[in-house]
Design an enzyme around this catalytic site. Structure first.
Site, PDB file in Angstrom:
ATOM      1  N   ARG A 279       0.855  -1.184   0.000  1.00 38.50           N
ATOM      2  CA  ARG A 279       0.000   0.000   0.000  1.00 38.50           C
ATOM      3  C   ARG A 279       0.892   1.236   0.000  1.00 38.50           C
ATOM      4  NH1 ARG A 279      -2.464   0.467   5.296  1.00 38.50           N
ATOM      5  NH2 ARG A 279      -1.074   2.237   5.593  1.00 38.50           N
ATOM      6  N   HIS A 283      -3.508   4.502   4.711  1.00 40.52           N
ATOM      7  CA  HIS A 283      -4.711   3.661   4.761  1.00 40.52           C
ATOM      8  C   HIS A 283      -5.901   4.379   4.139  1.00 40.52           C
ATOM      9  CE1 HIS A 283      -7.626   0.787   6.251  1.00 40.52           C
ATOM     10  NE2 HIS A 283      -8.270   1.761   6.869  1.00 40.52           N
ATOM     11  N   TYR A 292       3.852   4.755  11.588  1.00 37.36           N
ATOM     12  CA  TYR A 292       4.141   3.326  11.733  1.00 37.36           C
ATOM     13  C   TYR A 292       5.035   2.752  10.628  1.00 37.36           C
ATOM     14  CZ  TYR A 292       0.024   3.162   8.621  1.00 37.36           C
ATOM     15  OH  TYR A 292      -0.875   3.378   7.607  1.00 37.36           O
TER      16      TYR A 292
END
Length: 403
Positions: A279, A283, A292
């Site tokens: 990805r 998100h 993160y």
């Protein structure tokens, strides 16, 4: 109170002859070896298989990848302009999305998750309709039966049992239908994933489960979700084949999914396919991915971009020149312009549509609620409701028709 003896059954006199064997029911129904995925993801690009691939398929995949990337970029921009409430980008995963749409026959069904709007668009859905849910206008925004695309599913993995149910029903009716269910790596941690795979394998339902393993369930890396060698290995526990593929290699994904779809269509039952991808974006536009993961990891995956990989292969094969490349880019830009125009138009929404498409015959409670809302809307406009409590066309009223 009587004291229990510490003597075991095996120590009792004559116990040497007591060696019971489990009944035959414990034995595996199938040999697990053929179900195991290969140790490395399957690839086409950069291998001898690329030279044998259908040139038209490669060019179609390339055009769809470029169009899909432009779609992702444009949809992301629309969130910054306030035209979309949220957008879960599939940038970097376009090979999975496009291949999933292209392996479907007209009669097949696609069961997407919230991140799979591109797969729906590649299936033929209008890009504006694909984003209607994310703008907050409608729960779906399109007719699932017209396009054979189930509603975009925001709860994790709940679309998987639905796909199994549809596929099982089609098999019982003798219909030539296969369901392709898309899910992310985070969805494999849900109970619906287990239930769907278990039922599908027991019923030998014509369904393919396609896991896009993009590395993170929002901020949770895969290693914190499962200790399995791969997500494809989970298939063995359910009695179905597991297949592992490079999710950024568009022709490889297309081939693996095509084989799984034909296996299901021929009565071979379900398959679990895991595509290893990444990805590239956050998100959603509401997520801060820098909390993160670092830029270094993202940069490494940029060299494995699905468009870049296929473009290099097509150029090496002499199938892509500057003129064709520009034509593909121009077509993608036309799509983006149409999407902007459609999303910039303010929709005309009728609150009474809330009561449409709920039940084939409206319940008494819904009729009461519809009448109450109609009266409130009329009062807000400063006049009485001329339709009365039942509406101008009887208990159902005209509202909530097909969209």
């Amino acid at each position: 109170m009587r004291k229990s003896s510490s003597t075991t059954v095996q120590e009792l006199p004559g116990s040497a002859a007591y060696r019971p064997s489990p009944p035959p029911a414990w034995r595996p129904r199938t040999d697990p070896a053929p179900l195991l995925p290969d140790p490395e993801p399957f690839r086409v690009l950069g291998t001898d298989a690329a030279t044998a691939a259908d040139p038209e398929l490669l060019l179609t995949l390339y055009a769809q990848l470029v169009r899909g990337r432009r779609y992702n970029v444009q949809a992301t921009a629309l969130t910054k302009q306030g035209r979309l409430a949220v957008y879960p980008s599939s940038t970097g995963q376009e090979a999975c999305e496009v291949a999933a749409a292209l392996v479907l026959r007209e009669q097949d069904w696609l069961f997407p998750s919230y991140r799979d709007t591109l797969a729906a668009v590649a299936r033929g859905l209008d890009p504006v309709q694909a984003l209607t849910l994310l703008r907050g206008d409608w729960h779906t925004g399109y007719d699932p039966y017209e396009h054979r695309i189930a509603p975009l599913c925001t709860p994790l993995a709940t679309q998987l049992p639905h796909a199994v149910g549809l596929a099982h029903a089609a098999r019982l009716k003798g219909d030539d239908v296969v369901a392709l269910a898309l899910v992310g790596d985070g969805g494999t941690s849900e109970g619906d994933f287990h239930e769907a795979l278990n039922f599908a394998a027991v019923w030998r339902a014509p369904v393919v489960f396609f896991v896009q393993n993009n590395g993170f369930a929002i901020s949770v890396p895969l290693a914190k979700q499962t200790a399995a060698p791969s997500l494809a290995h989970k298939a063995v526990g359910y009695g179905m084949p597991g297949r592992l593929v490079d999710g950024n290699d568009a022709p490889a994904v297309h081939r693996v999914l095509s084989e799984a779809m034909e296996r299901a269509r021929g009565g071979g039952g379900p398959t679990l396919v895991e595509a290893v991808t990444y990805r590239m974006d956050a998100h959603t536009n509401a997520d801060d991915a820098t909390r993160y993961r670092g830029d270094t990891d993202v940069d490494l995956w940029r060299d494995h971009d699905p468009i870049l990989l296929l473009e290099r292969e097509l150029t090496a094969l002499g199938l892509l020149d500057a003129g064709r490349k520009q034509a593909v880019a121009d077509a993608a830009e036309e799509m983006a312009a149409a999407l902007r125009e459609g999303m910039n138009a303010d929709p005309v929404l009728d609150p009474m549509d809330l009561f449409g498409q709920v039940y084939a015959e409206r319940t008494g409670q819904l009729r009461e609620q519809a009448a109450q809302l109609r009266a409130e809307l009329a009062a807000a406009e400063g006049h009485e409701d001329p339709a009365g409590p039942e509406g101008p066309e009887g208990p159902e009223g005209p509202e909530g028709g097909d969209r």
